[in-house]
Design a protein around this motif. Structure first.
Motif, short mmCIF file in Angstrom:
data_model
loop_
_atom_site.label_atom_id
_atom_site.label_comp_id
_atom_site.label_asym_id
_atom_site.label_seq_id
_atom_site.Cartn_x
_atom_site.Cartn_y
_atom_site.Cartn_z
N GLY A 283 8.23 -0.54 18.86
CA GLY A 283 9.28 -0.75 18.80
C GLY A 283 10.21 -0.55 19.71
O GLY A 283 12.11 -0.60 19.65
N ARG A 284 10.45 1.11 18.96
CA ARG A 284 11.56 1.99 18.49
C ARG A 284 10.51 3.33 19.25
O ARG A 284 9.65 3.20 18.77
CB ARG A 284 12.45 1.46 17.80
CG ARG A 284 11.69 2.33 16.24
CD ARG A 284 12.14 2.03 15.39
NE ARG A 284 11.26 1.90 13.75
CZ ARG A 284 10.85 3.21 13.37
NH1 ARG A 284 11.17 4.54 13.84
NH2 ARG A 284 10.09 3.03 12.39
N ALA B 9 8.68 -9.57 10.63
CA ALA B 9 7.91 -9.68 11.57
C ALA B 9 7.62 -8.91 12.17
O ALA B 9 5.78 -8.44 12.42
CB ALA B 9 8.84 -10.35 12.60
N ARG B 10 7.57 -7.79 12.13
CA ARG B 10 6.61 -6.59 13.26
C ARG B 10 7.52 -5.24 11.70
O ARG B 10 8.28 -4.97 11.95
CB ARG B 10 7.47 -6.19 14.31
CG ARG B 10 6.74 -6.92 15.44
CD ARG B 10 5.03 -6.79 15.63
NE ARG B 10 4.98 -8.17 16.58
CZ ARG B 10 4.71 -7.45 17.85
NH1 ARG B 10 5.52 -6.67 18.43
NH2 ARG B 10 4.89 -8.39 19.01
N ASP B 11 6.25 -5.08 11.71
CA ASP B 11 6.43 -3.57 10.18
C ASP B 11 5.75 -2.92 10.33
O ASP B 11 4.38 -2.83 10.76
CB ASP B 11 6.97 -4.47 9.04
CG ASP B 11 7.31 -3.14 7.25
OD1 ASP B 11 7.83 -3.03 8.38
OD2 ASP B 11 7.45 -3.66 6.18
N PRO C 2 -2.95 -0.40 2.85
CA PRO C 2 -2.48 -1.75 2.98
C PRO C 2 -1.10 -1.47 2.89
O PRO C 2 -0.27 -1.67 3.13
CB PRO C 2 -2.44 -3.28 1.79
CG PRO C 2 -4.07 -2.50 1.66
CD PRO C 2 -4.32 -1.18 2.00
N ALA C 3 -0.61 -0.15 2.06
CA ALA C 3 0.60 0.13 2.04
C ALA C 3 1.28 0.61 3.29
O ALA C 3 1.98 0.73 3.64
CB ALA C 3 -0.05 1.64 0.87
N LEU C 4 0.68 1.21 4.26
CA LEU C 4 0.64 1.22 5.55
C LEU C 4 1.54 -0.07 6.56
O LEU C 4 1.90 0.23 7.82
CB LEU C 4 0.15 2.15 6.50
CG LEU C 4 -0.13 3.43 6.09
CD1 LEU C 4 -1.84 4.21 6.73
CD2 LEU C 4 0.77 3.84 5.71
N GLN C 5 0.80 -1.31 6.24
CA GLN C 5 1.63 -2.47 6.72
C GLN C 5 1.81 -3.21 5.60
O GLN C 5 1.28 -4.04 5.51
CB GLN C 5 0.28 -3.15 7.25
CG GLN C 5 0.38 -3.57 8.79
CD GLN C 5 2.08 -4.34 8.70
OE1 GLN C 5 3.14 -5.18 7.90
NE2 GLN C 5 1.35 -5.28 9.94
N PRO C 6 3.38 -3.20 4.93
CA PRO C 6 3.63 -4.07 3.78
C PRO C 6 4.18 -4.89 4.18
O PRO C 6 4.48 -6.09 3.56
CB PRO C 6 4.91 -2.36 3.20
CG PRO C 6 5.29 -1.90 4.82
CD PRO C 6 4.33 -1.91 5.31
N GLY C 7 4.34 -5.24 5.52
CA GLY C 7 4.77 -6.63 5.80
C GLY C 7 5.89 -7.41 5.19
O GLY C 7 5.93 -8.54 5.14
#
Length: 302
Positions: free
Chosen positions: A104-105, A76-78, A68-73
């Motif tokens: 996105g970058r 909207a996109r993180d 979960p630490a790799l998708q901390p939320g």
């Protein structure tokens, strides 16, 4: 510094999708005391902040879901991935880059010049990513200079050139170049404590030995137990050393090398092939590792 093992298996994972060796069939059928593993990768951060992803395996989406630490939320996109550090250009360590295309970058990416060549000429994954997020590539040098990944505070990385054959599609497949494969010395700037990560380690060298002796923890090539492991099983015509992996057993093997390290060193094997008997927690080989003070990495280990 916190190191999180995302994947601890070699290419194909464990069990491998098409393999019916003793280990793979035994795990599927519940006859083997063992743990499933995804393909080799880890992430590292300082005492806070985002993570550097070291290698991007084909199992990356599964690994992110399990971490979960790799998708901390936070938006909207993180993502908690600040950048990617590649140690070679192998399929098993780069296919996951495709899974990051929605960033996105431009994706911050560190790799050596030979790996950049592999991934623009031999397997042009970086060109493909140019049609999506793009890539902000930074060069890893082999002159002993440390580098940092912005967003990963307090950790510095130093590349150590290793001998190992580059990928089959590499322009240098039959003429290996310095930088085709590296180990990483990762140092916590606050404490000075360090770890050396080398999932593809084909032979002993002064540079690799010095890095391993300096490190508090080593996470090194655990692919094969025997040099003829795949030959004996009828699964390949090549020995471990032929494909760039130092086997654990035998004269000049990885265990002999690990035995020579300082007593304080924490020693772990990683990048473990599905055929390796050390995956069986009741095997004599696993007991031999315990006797020597060598651990077997597993997914989720921190």
């Amino acid at each position: 510094m916190l190191i999180h093992i995302l994947g601890s298996a070699a290419g194909g994972g464990f069990p491998q999708w098409n393999c019916n060796c003793r280990n793979c069939s035994g795990l599927r059928e519940g006859r083997l005391r063992a743990v499933a593993r995804t393909q080799s990768s880890l992430c590292v951060r300082g005492d806070a902040g985002d993570w550097a992803l070291v290698n991007a395996s084909p199992d990356l989406l599964q690994q992110i879901k399990a971490t979960p630490a790799l998708q901390p939320g936070r938006a909207a996109r993180d993502t908690g991935i600040a950048g990617v550090v590649l140690m070679d250009g192998q399929v098993d360590h780069t296919t996951g880059l495709y899974m990051l295309r929605e960033l996105g970058r431009p994706l911050p990416l560190w790799c050596t010049d030979p790996v950049f060549e592999d991934l623009t000429r031999g397997n042009p994954i970086l060109g493909v990513l140019g049609h999506f997020c793009g890539v902000a590539r930074q060069a890893i040098t082999l002159d002993g200079r440390a580098f940092q990944v912005p967003g990963v505070a307090g950790v510095r990385f130093t590349a150590v050139p290793l001998w190992s054959k580059p990928a089959p599609y590499s322009p240098h497949r039959e003429n290996p170049q310095p930088g085709n494969n590296i180990g990483l010395l990762m140092v916590d700037e606050a404490s000075g404590r360090s770890a050396f990560y080398a999932p593809g380690l084909g032979q002993r060298s002064e540079a690799a030995d010095a890095a391993m002796r300096s490190a508090d923890c080593v996470l090194v090539d655990g692919t094969f137990w025997r040099d003829d492991e795949m030959l004996a099983l009828g699964l390949s015509s090549k020995r471990a050393r032929d494909i760039g992996h130092l086997p654990q057993d035998g004269a000049g093997g990885m265990l002999e090398w690990l035995d020579s390290l300082p007593a304080r060193t924490r020693k772990l094997l990683i990048h473990i092939n599905n055929t390796n008997p050390i995956l069986d927690e009741d095997s004599p080989q696993r007991a031999e590792l315990a006797r020597r003070g060598v651990e077997v990495a597993y997914d989720g280990l921190e």
